[in-house]
Design a protein around this motif. Sequence first.
Motif, PDB file in Angstrom:
ATOM      1  N   LYS A  21       0.786  -1.229  -0.024  1.00 33.71           N
ATOM      2  CA  LYS A  21       0.110   0.074   0.188  1.00 33.71           C
ATOM      3  C   LYS A  21       0.829   1.243  -0.176  1.00 33.71           C
ATOM      4  O   LYS A  21       0.551   2.323  -0.776  1.00 33.71           O
ATOM      5  CB  LYS A  21      -1.053  -0.030   1.309  1.00 33.71           C
ATOM      6  CG  LYS A  21      -1.835   1.269   1.117  1.00 33.71           C
ATOM      7  CD  LYS A  21      -2.881   0.913   2.122  1.00 33.71           C
ATOM      8  CE  LYS A  21      -3.952   2.045   2.359  1.00 33.71           C
ATOM      9  NZ  LYS A  21      -3.751   3.306   1.794  1.00 33.71           N
ATOM     10  N   PHE A  22       1.932   1.174   0.892  1.00 32.58           N
ATOM     11  CA  PHE A  22       2.997   2.306   0.650  1.00 32.58           C
ATOM     12  C   PHE A  22       3.496   2.735  -0.782  1.00 32.58           C
ATOM     13  O   PHE A  22       3.514   3.833  -1.177  1.00 32.58           O
ATOM     14  CB  PHE A  22       3.778   2.120   2.184  1.00 32.58           C
ATOM     15  CG  PHE A  22       4.885   3.145   1.730  1.00 32.58           C
ATOM     16  CD1 PHE A  22       4.870   4.309   2.499  1.00 32.58           C
ATOM     17  CD2 PHE A  22       6.337   2.811   1.388  1.00 32.58           C
ATOM     18  CE1 PHE A  22       6.065   5.217   2.392  1.00 32.58           C
ATOM     19  CE2 PHE A  22       7.650   3.631   1.291  1.00 32.58           C
ATOM     20  CZ  PHE A  22       7.169   5.140   2.019  1.00 32.58           C
ATOM     21  N   TYR A  23       3.930   1.588  -1.310  1.00 31.85           N
ATOM     22  CA  TYR A  23       4.319   1.434  -2.611  1.00 31.85           C
ATOM     23  C   TYR A  23       3.551   2.264  -3.320  1.00 31.85           C
ATOM     24  O   TYR A  23       3.935   3.062  -4.014  1.00 31.85           O
ATOM     25  CB  TYR A  23       4.536   0.313  -3.045  1.00 31.85           C
ATOM     26  CG  TYR A  23       5.367  -0.086  -4.515  1.00 31.85           C
ATOM     27  CD1 TYR A  23       6.615  -0.048  -4.809  1.00 31.85           C
ATOM     28  CD2 TYR A  23       4.380  -0.149  -5.518  1.00 31.85           C
ATOM     29  CE1 TYR A  23       7.176  -0.230  -6.016  1.00 31.85           C
ATOM     30  CE2 TYR A  23       4.725  -0.339  -6.731  1.00 31.85           C
ATOM     31  CZ  TYR A  23       6.114  -0.481  -6.897  1.00 31.85           C
ATOM     32  OH  TYR A  23       6.738  -0.604  -8.349  1.00 31.85           O
ATOM     33  N   HIS A  24       2.198   1.869  -3.253  1.00 28.67           N
ATOM     34  CA  HIS A  24       1.384   2.360  -4.297  1.00 28.67           C
ATOM     35  C   HIS A  24       0.970   3.982  -4.060  1.00 28.67           C
ATOM     36  O   HIS A  24       0.784   4.825  -4.707  1.00 28.67           O
ATOM     37  CB  HIS A  24       0.036   1.792  -4.532  1.00 28.67           C
ATOM     38  CG  HIS A  24       0.092   0.444  -5.005  1.00 28.67           C
ATOM     39  ND1 HIS A  24       0.275   0.313  -6.495  1.00 28.67           N
ATOM     40  CD2 HIS A  24       0.325  -0.914  -4.516  1.00 28.67           C
ATOM     41  CE1 HIS A  24       0.304  -1.065  -6.806  1.00 28.67           C
ATOM     42  NE2 HIS A  24       0.529  -1.726  -5.519  1.00 28.67           N
ATOM     43  N   ASP A  25       1.044   4.401  -2.543  1.00 33.49           N
ATOM     44  CA  ASP A  25       0.540   5.614  -2.105  1.00 33.49           C
ATOM     45  C   ASP A  25       1.889   6.522  -2.451  1.00 33.49           C
ATOM     46  O   ASP A  25       1.713   7.756  -2.737  1.00 33.49           O
ATOM     47  CB  ASP A  25       0.644   5.450  -0.571  1.00 33.49           C
ATOM     48  CG  ASP A  25      -0.921   5.444  -0.348  1.00 33.49           C
ATOM     49  OD1 ASP A  25      -1.900   5.494  -1.246  1.00 33.49           O
ATOM     50  OD2 ASP A  25      -1.255   5.118   1.151  1.00 33.49           O
TER      51      ASP A  25
END
Length: 187
Positions: free
Chosen positions: A56-60
Amino acid sequence: MSPSVPSKPYIIPNIQDINNLLEYLPYFQDQNNQFHQVIGKPPQLPYSDYSKTVDKFYHDLYQRNMIMDFDWTQLIGEGEKYIKSRELLDTADITIIPKLFTMIIRSDRFTEGLLGDMIDNGFILDLLVRLKGIRKEIEDRFHGAILGLAVGDCMGVALEFTDPGSFQPVNDMVGGGPFNLAPGMLD
């Protein structure tokens, strides 16, 4: 030869972008979390399997304007300086942090597990800590600008609608002016 595709314009991360990413700070600070694991079952090549939060961090990072469209390979030498000498991060601004995130995320495509290594060695955490500092600096500048505007307006009330050069300099809140306001009052 194919035509070149124009790159999308880069948008500097705003306070909301920064706030969203800072929500991950406690997660990366907690060393009890399992951020990733290396999967290496023959005949496959080993690969990193990231936690749902890291995914999720990667996508954010993409959604929150931390991944830029630029030739990130040109930054690798400078980026390594930040990785080796973490004190350099203290001088990194809101234009450098996205470049460093971009370098890591794009390099991870070619070096399996690089993102995991950057998490394990604390560099991702250090980037987020610096981002928190940048947020505080932005907030301080904002408050200073508002305060300066208010003080300047209060001091200038005595000279409202007066032609430049037709008055003595004002260095205190004296009041008066065309509305006969008390010192410190705004019209």
